[in-house]
Write an enzyme that holds these catalytic residues in place. Structure first.
Site, PDB file in Angstrom:
ATOM      1  N   ASP A 226       0.494  -1.542   0.247  1.00  0.00           N
ATOM      2  CA  ASP A 226      -0.228  -0.172   0.012  1.00  0.00           C
ATOM      3  C   ASP A 226       0.974   1.323  -0.232  1.00  0.00           C
ATOM      4  O   ASP A 226       2.000   1.257   0.575  1.00  0.00           O
ATOM      5  CB  ASP A 226      -0.672   0.199   1.436  1.00  0.00           C
ATOM      6  CG  ASP A 226      -1.653  -1.082   1.878  1.00  0.00           C
ATOM      7  OD1 ASP A 226      -1.929  -2.121   0.878  1.00  0.00           O
ATOM      8  OD2 ASP A 226      -2.227  -1.469   3.030  1.00  0.00           O
TER       9      ASP A 226
ATOM     10  N   SER B 289      -0.537   0.487   7.337  1.00  0.00           N
ATOM     11  CA  SER B 289      -0.931   1.317   7.397  1.00  0.00           C
ATOM     12  C   SER B 289      -1.445   2.563   7.589  1.00  0.00           C
ATOM     13  O   SER B 289      -1.688   2.095   8.451  1.00  0.00           O
ATOM     14  CB  SER B 289      -1.552   0.396   5.577  1.00  0.00           C
ATOM     15  OG  SER B 289      -1.150   0.284   4.747  1.00  0.00           O
TER      16      SER B 289
ATOM     17  N   ARG C 182      -8.210  -1.757  11.186  1.00  0.00           N
ATOM     18  CA  ARG C 182      -6.059  -1.060  10.636  1.00  0.00           C
ATOM     19  C   ARG C 182      -6.535   0.334   9.695  1.00  0.00           C
ATOM     20  O   ARG C 182      -7.712   0.208   9.487  1.00  0.00           O
ATOM     21  CB  ARG C 182      -5.329  -2.298  10.685  1.00  0.00           C
ATOM     22  CG  ARG C 182      -6.023  -2.754   9.344  1.00  0.00           C
ATOM     23  CD  ARG C 182      -4.604  -3.805   8.929  1.00  0.00           C
ATOM     24  NE  ARG C 182      -5.168  -4.806   8.145  1.00  0.00           N
ATOM     25  CZ  ARG C 182      -6.028  -6.016   8.222  1.00  0.00           C
ATOM     26  NH1 ARG C 182      -5.786  -6.601   9.625  1.00  0.00           N
ATOM     27  NH2 ARG C 182      -6.509  -6.910   7.030  1.00  0.00           N
ATOM     28  N   ASP C 183      -4.860   0.389   9.161  1.00  0.00           N
ATOM     29  CA  ASP C 183      -4.759   1.669   8.372  1.00  0.00           C
ATOM     30  C   ASP C 183      -5.466   3.469   8.775  1.00  0.00           C
ATOM     31  O   ASP C 183      -6.271   3.841   7.887  1.00  0.00           O
ATOM     32  CB  ASP C 183      -5.710   1.321   6.958  1.00  0.00           C
ATOM     33  CG  ASP C 183      -5.276  -0.578   6.766  1.00  0.00           C
ATOM     34  OD1 ASP C 183      -4.300  -0.490   7.466  1.00  0.00           O
ATOM     35  OD2 ASP C 183      -5.826  -0.906   6.153  1.00  0.00           O
TER      36      ASP C 183
END
Ligand code: FRU
Length: 484
Positions: free
Chosen positions: A43, A103, A161-162
């Site tokens: 990513d 990420s 996440r992210d």
């Protein structure tokens, strides 16, 4: 800098040096796309403009062409044509990110660059833990980790996440990709006044939210922003079944549009539209720059989609980022166009106007090469029009449907297809080719197909075929690669 951080940086550097020649000699190496120096890239992360510099970080596994404990690699550019490969920004060196600096995003605040990311942790039994973390920099090159700023709220699994952070009405918001305990993909919202303390507000959209049916068991890499008066949520859902021409990749990336109510919080949205119809596209991230442009960069890869079948693996690297694209909203859909700056890579134009092909296949003088941009404007289109690239991939238009095909990456005896019905008649095809990448913008960005291609390295031929009569013009530019 911690000892573990130093050690990891050193090991990664040794890996880069050990395989440098192999990576550089690969005929599939790219000349104007961001790729890893060795190992695996996934990513794009922390995409932001700070002063006159754009920062593009990326998920990086230096030690292998598979996934694992990711670093944040780091490129900077002022013009999207010349890049500097900075030293890796973050390594998985701490207890809260030891199995991967996953990420996340960047935001500039009080003269400092703030990176938000997910610390991925696995215990001895392989159980996952997740922490939303912050790292801060005063110079955009050296980052100091500040540790965990948000913990996993109740009701969600560790697939959480992210973080993507932005400011709105003098407050900060963070959207996170999540999985609820009943295994439904969600996008959840946090709020903060100082970027340090975060309050969990709840889900704003998701599978089985807001009247939507089942829509995937996990949502990754959300991004939320306003585009020309509408709110856009980009997300990469996992677990969608292929549906006619839709959702053909293993995992998808696309968007919902509507109105975000920050107080409820709740995104009142319409249906999901895929951003890209090619074989390789996932986990895109956007930023807005000082010209007010919303720019998107994606990962030219898809997790778990025969990744090890990419032939670059033999040469110790895999995957790359897409070209930067500018997004606009035309009232119905997102339009994606290659960033204006990319024109600076162009050599002199080669133009052929009013070419007619009737029930025939033709090469066009000079239209060939490995690192080129082609712009094709169609005047009239026969029953079927197609472009064969390097005896490998084919782009074909028939009955309103655009189809991209290539030999199946894993089973070369088969051909694989991606297709879509165009929203309007075919008028324009704008294509970027870079050794082993292909990005096709159809009808000035109404649809995009992004894919890796692995033709015979010396093969440069492009052939045009028409059933019935097709008249078009074609412009070609050789593109100068960038030195990193
Ligand atoms: C998406 C993703 C993210 C995660 C990262 C790990 O491709 O799985 O959800 O943060 O990659 O590299």
């Amino acid at each position: 800098m911690s000892e573990r951080n130093q050690e990891l940086l050193q090991l990664a550097q040794e890996e880069v040096e050990q395989h440098k020649e192999t990576v550089e000699a690969d005929p599939y190496r790219l000349s104007y796309h961001l790729m890893p120096p060795v190992g695996l890239l996934n990513d794009p992360n922390g995409f932001v403009q700070w002063g006159d510099t754009y920062h593009i970080f990326y998920q990086w596994m230096p030690f292998d062409t598979g996934h694992g404990a990711k670093f944040w690699g780091h490129y900077t550019t002022k013009d999207f044509v010349h890049y500097t490969h900075e030293k890796p920004a973050l390594t998985p060196s701490d207890w809260f990110d030891k199995n991967g600096v996953y990420s996340g995003s960047a935001i500039v605040h009080e003269g400092k660059l703030h990176l938000f990311y997910t610390g991925n942790v696995k215990d001895e039994n392989g159980n996952r833990e997740t922490y939303q973390c912050l790292a801060v920099s005063e110079d955009g090159i050296h980052f100091e980790k500040k540790g965990v700023v948000a913990e996993l709220p109740g009701g969600y699994t560790a697939h959480f996440r992210d973080p993507k952070v932005w400011s709105h009405d003098n407050r900060f918001y963070m959207v996170i990709g999540a999985q609820s305990e009943d295994e439904q993909g969600k996008a959840v919202l946090f709020r903060s006044d100082d970027l340090l303390e975060w309050t969990f507000l709840g889900p704003i959209a998701g599978s089985k939210e807001n009247g939507m049916g089942s829509f995937g068991y996990m949502w990754e890499c959300p991004d939320l922003f306003e585009l020309d008066g509408t709110d856009v949520l980009i997300v990469s859902p996992q677990g969608l079944e292929a549906d006619g021409m839709k959702y053909a990749n293993v995992y998808q990336s696309g968007y919902f549009t509507g109105q975000l109510d920050y107080d409820k919080p709740y995104l009142d949205h319409g249906t999901f539209t895929e951003l890209d119809l090619g074989f390789e596209f996932y986990a895109p991230q956007t930023t807005v720059d000082d010209k007010g442009r919303r720019i998107l960069i994606g990962w030219m890869g898809v997790p778990d989609q025969y990744e090890q079948a990419h032939p670059t693996v033999e040469n110790e690297w895999i995957h790359c980022l897409t070209l930067p694209r500018q997004l606009t909203w035309d009232g119905k859909q997102i339009i994606q166009q290659p960033l204006e700056e990319l024109k600076e890579m162009r050599g002199p134009v080669l133009l052929h106007s009013s070419i007619t092909i009737e029930n025939d296949q033709k090469a066009i003088r000079g239209i060939q090469g490995k690192a080129i941009e082609l712009n094709i404007d169609l005047e009239t289109t026969g029953e079927q029009f197609s472009i064969e690239l390097f005896q490998y991939a084919s782009l074909s238009y028939k009955d309103g449907v655009m189809t991209l095909s290539r030999p199946h990456l894993e089973d070369k005896s088969k051909t694989e297809f991606r297709r879509t019905e165009l929203r309007s008649e075919l008028k324009n095809i704008h294509m970027f080719l870079d050794h082993s990448t292909l990005e096709i913008f159809v009808n000035n960005g109404e649809e995009v197909f992004t894919s890796r291609i692995y033709p015979q390295p010396e093969e440069e031929h492009i052939l045009f075929t028409s059933l019935g009569s097709t008249t078009f013009s074609v412009e070609q530019w050789k593109l100068s690669g960038f030195e990193v």
